[in-house]
Design a protein around this motif. Structure first.
Motif: not given
Length: 127
Positions: A6, A36, A96
């Motif tokens: 990320e 997410w 994520c």
């Protein structure tokens, strides 16, 4: 297993916007749903937004509707989270995650469905 990284977090004032990115390695990215999650200090990790493998369907936590937009680019092995009108309560580490199962027709929102995770990016929103 997919590697996820990320980026895009930072310190912003309330009302500002941030665009998070998730870069994935591996040839299976285009076949799995992505999501997410976020974890605030002292709280459990929670679902923020998800997107199906083909990008046609998305889902959001109630607090993200109308403010956050999740998208993906399978050609670039990337997923994004555009966050607008940020609030101090959005302060958290954002992660994520990749679905364990390929070509799932629905978006799942609980952690145990996801087999690959990034290390997270910090988002801090000051009032």
């Amino acid at each position: 297993q997919m590697q996820l990284v990320e980026s895009g977090g930072g310190l912003v004032q309330a009302g500002a916007s941030l665009n998070l990115s998730c870069a994935a390695s591996g040839r299976t990215f285009g076949s799995v749903a992505m999501a997410w999650f976020r974890q605030a200090p002292g709280k459990e990790r929670e679902f923020v937004a998800g997107i199906t493998w083909n990008g046609r369907n998305t889902d959001y936590a109630y607090y993200a509707w109308g403010r956050f937009i999740v998208s993906r680019d399978n050609d670039k092995n990337a997923m994004y989270l555009q966050m607008n009108s940020l609030k101090p309560e959005d302060t958290a580490v954002y992660f994520c995650a990749a679905d364990r199962r390929a070509f799932r027709a629905v978006i799942v929102t609980t952690e145990n469905y996801f087999g690959s995770w990034g290390l997270g990016t910090q988002v801090t929103v000051s009032s």
